[in-house]
Design a protein around this motif. Structure first.
Motif, mmCIF file in Angstrom:
data_model
loop_
_atom_site.group_PDB
_atom_site.id
_atom_site.type_symbol
_atom_site.label_atom_id
_atom_site.label_comp_id
_atom_site.label_asym_id
_atom_site.label_seq_id
_atom_site.Cartn_x
_atom_site.Cartn_y
_atom_site.Cartn_z
ATOM 1 N N ALA A 93 0.796 -1.222 0.015
ATOM 2 C CA ALA A 93 -0.093 0.097 -0.003
ATOM 3 C C ALA A 93 1.004 1.236 -0.052
ATOM 4 C CB ALA A 93 -0.907 -0.009 1.190
ATOM 5 N N PHE A 94 2.016 1.240 0.920
ATOM 6 C CA PHE A 94 2.739 2.439 0.921
ATOM 7 C C PHE A 94 3.536 2.589 -0.542
ATOM 8 C CE2 PHE A 94 6.985 4.471 1.649
ATOM 9 C CZ PHE A 94 6.601 5.529 2.591
ATOM 10 N N PHE A 95 3.932 1.533 -1.399
ATOM 11 C CA PHE A 95 4.615 1.674 -2.495
ATOM 12 C C PHE A 95 3.422 2.210 -3.586
ATOM 13 C CE2 PHE A 95 7.783 -1.527 -1.311
ATOM 14 C CZ PHE A 95 8.875 -0.714 -1.108
ATOM 15 N N ARG A 152 1.162 6.425 -6.674
ATOM 16 C CA ARG A 152 0.304 7.539 -7.095
ATOM 17 C C ARG A 152 0.992 9.095 -7.190
ATOM 18 N NH1 ARG A 152 -3.800 10.138 -2.949
ATOM 19 N NH2 ARG A 152 -1.867 10.578 -2.017
ATOM 20 N N GLU A 153 1.858 9.325 -6.377
ATOM 21 C CA GLU A 153 2.525 10.651 -6.442
ATOM 22 C C GLU A 153 3.154 10.746 -7.606
ATOM 23 O OE1 GLU A 153 2.021 13.232 -4.085
ATOM 24 O OE2 GLU A 153 0.467 11.596 -3.272
ATOM 25 N N LYS A 206 -9.566 8.203 3.729
ATOM 26 C CA LYS A 206 -10.062 7.944 5.163
ATOM 27 C C LYS A 206 -10.602 6.335 5.218
ATOM 28 C CE LYS A 206 -8.897 11.277 7.582
ATOM 29 N NZ LYS A 206 -8.101 11.107 8.738
ATOM 30 N N SER A 207 -11.142 5.878 4.154
ATOM 31 C CA SER A 207 -11.907 4.513 4.127
ATOM 32 C C SER A 207 -10.964 3.711 3.999
ATOM 33 C CB SER A 207 -12.924 4.604 3.022
ATOM 34 O OG SER A 207 -12.243 4.638 1.775
ATOM 35 N N MET A 208 -9.661 4.035 3.622
ATOM 36 C CA MET A 208 -8.794 2.994 3.346
ATOM 37 C C MET A 208 -7.927 2.651 4.692
ATOM 38 S SD MET A 208 -8.712 2.188 0.221
ATOM 39 C CE MET A 208 -7.220 1.376 -0.416
ATOM 40 N N SER A 266 4.419 8.937 2.600
ATOM 41 C CA SER A 266 4.404 8.549 1.286
ATOM 42 C C SER A 266 4.821 9.751 0.386
ATOM 43 C CB SER A 266 3.396 7.782 0.886
ATOM 44 O OG SER A 266 2.262 8.957 0.447
ATOM 45 N N LYS A 267 4.406 10.923 0.631
ATOM 46 C CA LYS A 267 4.540 12.123 -0.263
ATOM 47 C C LYS A 267 6.037 12.455 -0.241
ATOM 48 C CE LYS A 267 -0.311 13.684 0.048
ATOM 49 N NZ LYS A 267 -0.444 13.657 -1.482
ATOM 50 N N ILE A 268 6.271 12.504 1.048
ATOM 51 C CA ILE A 268 7.859 13.033 1.369
ATOM 52 C C ILE A 268 8.824 12.067 0.833
ATOM 53 C CG2 ILE A 268 8.301 12.170 3.657
ATOM 54 C CD1 ILE A 268 9.325 15.578 2.341
#
Length: 296
Positions: free
Chosen positions: A3-5, A10-11, A100-102, A112-114
């Motif tokens: 999920a993190f990857f 996604r970014e 929020k639902s995930m 993940s963004k940084i």
């Protein structure tokens, strides 16, 4: 971990325009103009090829360094706006409730963004930069052939210079990202709170903190405080010019291994560690604000 990857990927998908498409278009335009210039002005191309043989090693090294510095400036510019805007993208495009639902925490989303800002996004620009420099070297070598001075030994020397300078470029890029990590995290955290207003606030905040110290503690003027001096130090990549000065003065030939060794030994790793702790702290605070703000 998957999920993190996925969040990091996604970014890249959402911001590939600034970090991949636009640089590729820029490289294509510059390369086309360069070819057009040498095609329409054959005599100038021959003259340029003759100039390249005067000090070929220095010319190619300086050319690589100049172009890589330009790409680093471009990267710093787009990363600043990415952190100011991308950290607030979920709130702006109404995707907050979806995330929020995930089963993903707000802190992991911001992390993940940084992470994308430190890895995949600058990695894309680094790859495009190497392509652009390779094209530049190719054009330069063709001009030497037009001048009738191109040979195998020069081609081998150019390839060696490219490999050495690419390694130096990578090391400097990684260290620069680590050095400026607290700035990226701070702008991103502010973006999570105030959205795009993080851009002017990020520029105003250092001055406000410095003036506050000047008012409370004193000093010659607002920009002669401990805060301002520290921020000024953290705003400049700690690169020792001693080795490069000797190279440009002709005292010794450039060696990537010696440069990297000298660079890493004199790098302020303590400040890098402090900056990493600061970055995690402000991201955590921003994630807590984001979590509570979404609930309300």
């Amino acid at each position: 971990m998957k999920a993190f990857f996925a969040l990091v990927h996604r970014e890249f998908i959402e911001h590939r325009g600034a970090f991949l498409v636009a640089p590729l278009v820029l490289v294509g335009v510059v390369f086309a103009l360069t070819l057009l210039a040498f095609t329409l002005r054959h005599g100038e191309g021959r003259f340029s090829g003759q100039l390249l043989t005067v000090a070929p090693h220095w010319v190619f090294e300086a050319g690589f360094a100049s172009l890589s510095m330009a790409w680093l400036l471009y990267l710093g510019f787009v990363l600043f706006f990415y952190c100011a805007d991308g950290f607030a993208a979920d709130k702006r495009n109404n995707a907050m409730l979806f995330w929020k639902s995930m089963p993903v925490s707000d802190f992991k989303i911001l992390l993940s963004k940084i992470t994308a800002a430190l890895t995949i996004l600058p990695g894309a620009i680094f790859a495009v930069a190497l392509i652009s420099i390779l094209l530049m070297f190719g054009v330069a070598y063709i001009t030497t052939m037009i001048a009738g001075l191109g040979n195998v030994s020069l081609l081998v020397a150019i390839a060696g210079i490219y490999a050495q300078m690419a390694l130096v470029f990578l090391v400097v890029l990684v260290c620069a990202l680590l050095w400026y990590l607290p700035y990226l995290a701070l702008v991103g955290a502010m973006g999570s709170v105030v959205g795009r207003w993080a851009i002017p606030l990020a520029l105003l905040l250092p001055a406000v903190v410095s003036v506050l110290e000047w008012v409370t503690i004193g000093g010659l003027h607002p920009f002669a405080t401990h805060t301002w001096n520290y921020l000024d130090y953290r705003s400049q990549l700690p690169v020792s010019p001693d080795y490069m000065d000797r190279v440009f003065e002709g005292q010794e030939a450039f060696n990537a291994t010696l440069f990297i060794t000298d660079f890493l030994q004199k790098f302020d790793w303590l400040q890098v560690g402090i900056g990493a702790v600061f970055a995690l702290a402000v991201l955590y605070l921003a994630s807590e604000y984001r979590r509570r703000a979404a609930v309300n």
